[in-house]
Design an enzyme around this catalytic site. Sequence first.
Site, short mmCIF file in Angstrom:
data_model
loop_
_atom_site.label_atom_id
_atom_site.label_comp_id
_atom_site.label_asym_id
_atom_site.label_seq_id
_atom_site.Cartn_x
_atom_site.Cartn_y
_atom_site.Cartn_z
N ASP A 1 0.85 -1.19 0.00
CA ASP A 1 0.00 0.00 0.00
C ASP A 1 0.89 1.25 0.00
O ASP A 1 1.82 1.33 0.80
CB ASP A 1 -0.89 -0.01 1.25
CG ASP A 1 -1.98 1.04 1.16
OD1 ASP A 1 -1.68 2.19 0.80
OD2 ASP A 1 -3.14 0.70 1.45
N ASP B 1 -7.56 6.00 -8.19
CA ASP B 1 -8.97 5.87 -7.81
C ASP B 1 -9.48 7.21 -7.27
O ASP B 1 -8.82 7.83 -6.44
CB ASP B 1 -9.11 4.78 -6.73
CG ASP B 1 -8.59 3.43 -7.23
OD1 ASP B 1 -8.77 3.15 -8.43
OD2 ASP B 1 -8.01 2.67 -6.45
N LYS C 1 -16.35 10.45 -2.44
CA LYS C 1 -17.02 10.92 -1.20
C LYS C 1 -16.04 11.70 -0.33
O LYS C 1 -14.89 11.28 -0.15
CB LYS C 1 -17.54 9.72 -0.41
CG LYS C 1 -18.69 9.03 -1.12
CD LYS C 1 -19.28 7.92 -0.30
CE LYS C 1 -20.42 7.30 -1.08
NZ LYS C 1 -20.52 5.87 -0.92
N THR D 1 -1.21 4.85 -20.48
CA THR D 1 -1.49 3.76 -19.54
C THR D 1 -2.67 2.94 -20.10
O THR D 1 -3.30 3.35 -21.08
CB THR D 1 -1.86 4.30 -18.14
OG1 THR D 1 -3.22 4.72 -18.15
CG2 THR D 1 -0.97 5.46 -17.73
N GLU D 2 -2.98 1.83 -19.40
CA GLU D 2 -4.15 1.05 -19.83
C GLU D 2 -5.43 1.89 -19.79
O GLU D 2 -6.21 1.94 -20.74
CB GLU D 2 -4.33 -0.17 -18.91
CG GLU D 2 -3.82 -1.46 -19.49
CD GLU D 2 -2.61 -1.96 -18.73
OE1 GLU D 2 -2.24 -1.37 -17.70
OE2 GLU D 2 -2.01 -2.95 -19.20
N TYR D 3 -5.64 2.56 -18.65
CA TYR D 3 -6.85 3.36 -18.48
C TYR D 3 -6.88 4.52 -19.49
O TYR D 3 -7.92 4.85 -20.04
CB TYR D 3 -6.94 3.90 -17.05
CG TYR D 3 -7.62 2.93 -16.11
CD1 TYR D 3 -7.04 1.69 -15.82
CD2 TYR D 3 -8.83 3.23 -15.50
CE1 TYR D 3 -7.65 0.80 -14.96
CE2 TYR D 3 -9.45 2.34 -14.64
CZ TYR D 3 -8.86 1.13 -14.37
OH TYR D 3 -9.47 0.24 -13.52
N GLU D 4 -5.73 5.10 -19.71
CA GLU D 4 -5.65 6.24 -20.65
C GLU D 4 -6.06 5.80 -22.06
O GLU D 4 -6.79 6.52 -22.75
CB GLU D 4 -4.21 6.78 -20.64
CG GLU D 4 -4.00 8.02 -21.46
CD GLU D 4 -2.60 8.60 -21.24
OE1 GLU D 4 -1.84 8.06 -20.41
OE2 GLU D 4 -2.28 9.59 -21.90
N1 SAM Z 1 -2.19 3.23 -13.39
C1 SAM Z 1 -2.98 2.24 -14.11
C2 SAM Z 1 -3.53 2.84 -15.37
O1 SAM Z 1 -3.53 4.07 -15.50
O2 SAM Z 1 -3.95 2.09 -16.26
C3 SAM Z 1 -4.09 1.67 -13.21
C4 SAM Z 1 -5.15 2.62 -12.78
S1 SAM Z 1 -6.31 1.88 -11.63
C5 SAM Z 1 -7.72 2.88 -11.71
C6 SAM Z 1 -5.63 2.37 -10.06
C7 SAM Z 1 -4.73 1.31 -9.45
O3 SAM Z 1 -4.11 1.85 -8.29
C8 SAM Z 1 -5.48 0.07 -9.00
O4 SAM Z 1 -4.87 -1.08 -9.54
C9 SAM Z 1 -5.37 0.11 -7.48
O5 SAM Z 1 -5.35 -1.17 -6.88
C10 SAM Z 1 -4.09 0.87 -7.27
N2 SAM Z 1 -4.01 1.58 -5.99
C11 SAM Z 1 -4.95 2.41 -5.49
N3 SAM Z 1 -4.59 2.86 -4.29
C12 SAM Z 1 -3.38 2.31 -4.02
C13 SAM Z 1 -2.49 2.39 -2.91
N4 SAM Z 1 -2.80 3.13 -1.83
N5 SAM Z 1 -1.34 1.70 -2.96
C14 SAM Z 1 -1.03 0.93 -4.05
N6 SAM Z 1 -1.84 0.81 -5.12
C15 SAM Z 1 -3.01 1.49 -5.11
#
Ligand code: SAM
Length: 212
Positions: free
Chosen positions: A95, A117, A121, A191-194
């Site tokens: 984390d 993420d 909220k 990135t994947e999401y991008e």
């Molecule tokens: N960066 C990638 C992309 O742009 O395609 C993935 C985006 S995805 C929405 C966000 C990722 O961040 C998730 O896989 C989530 O598990 C991870 N993540 C969120 N909070 C985290 C934290 N506190 N520590 C480590 N990973 C985290």
Amino acid sequence: MRLRHIPGSEEMIENSPYVVQNPEERKGHWKELFGNENPIEIEVGMGKGKFIMELAQKNPDVNYIGIERYPTVMLKALQKREQLELSNIYFMCVDAKELGEYFEEGEVSRIFLNFSDPWPKDRHAKRRLTSPQFMAVYDRILKKDGVVEFKTDNRGLFDYSLESIPEAGWIVDSHTFDLHHSDMAEGNVMTEYETKFASEGKPICKLVAYRK
Ligand code: SAM
């Protein structure tokens, strides 16, 4: 993001040579793992790792560490990693709030936050990766002139970050609300999401911040 548990994912990660085990023992000694003095750049929340693996291929003189807290997600990155001949990238399954336990002050040169993420909220604001709480963690581990680069499609999270980052004592050096049509687009690695959001026509926001 809803995650399906993949049986055995923890064991696969614990046994992978590409995932750093006991990262607290590396604190202050990451250069020994890479075997060189090259700068270390990290992506916090790398997901399936497309972005950071592409950077590692493009920049052999930079060391990369991809951070992802969910083993199930990291497994996908590992499957891709195993196809690549790279000596400048490792992963950590931790984390991000604990990064201060794994890196010494100033040990990291650049931090990438991609499509973090949004935690919309108010009561979850502390969980946002650009909250003052997380910026304080980055403040400790980032070298003096190091930068944080943040991309997102989420305008609410981006507007929040344009306020939270300066409030935490940082300067937003540059930003755009439409990265792909801006002068910040040069050299951009998707990135994947991008890739997904851009294909849907959504504008991508980006900012670069450094400390006062
Ligand atoms: N960066 C990638 C992309 O742009 O395609 C993935 C985006 S995805 C929405 C966000 C990722 O961040 C998730 O896989 C989530 O598990 C991870 N993540 C969120 N909070 C985290 C934290 N506190 N520590 C480590 N990973 C985290």
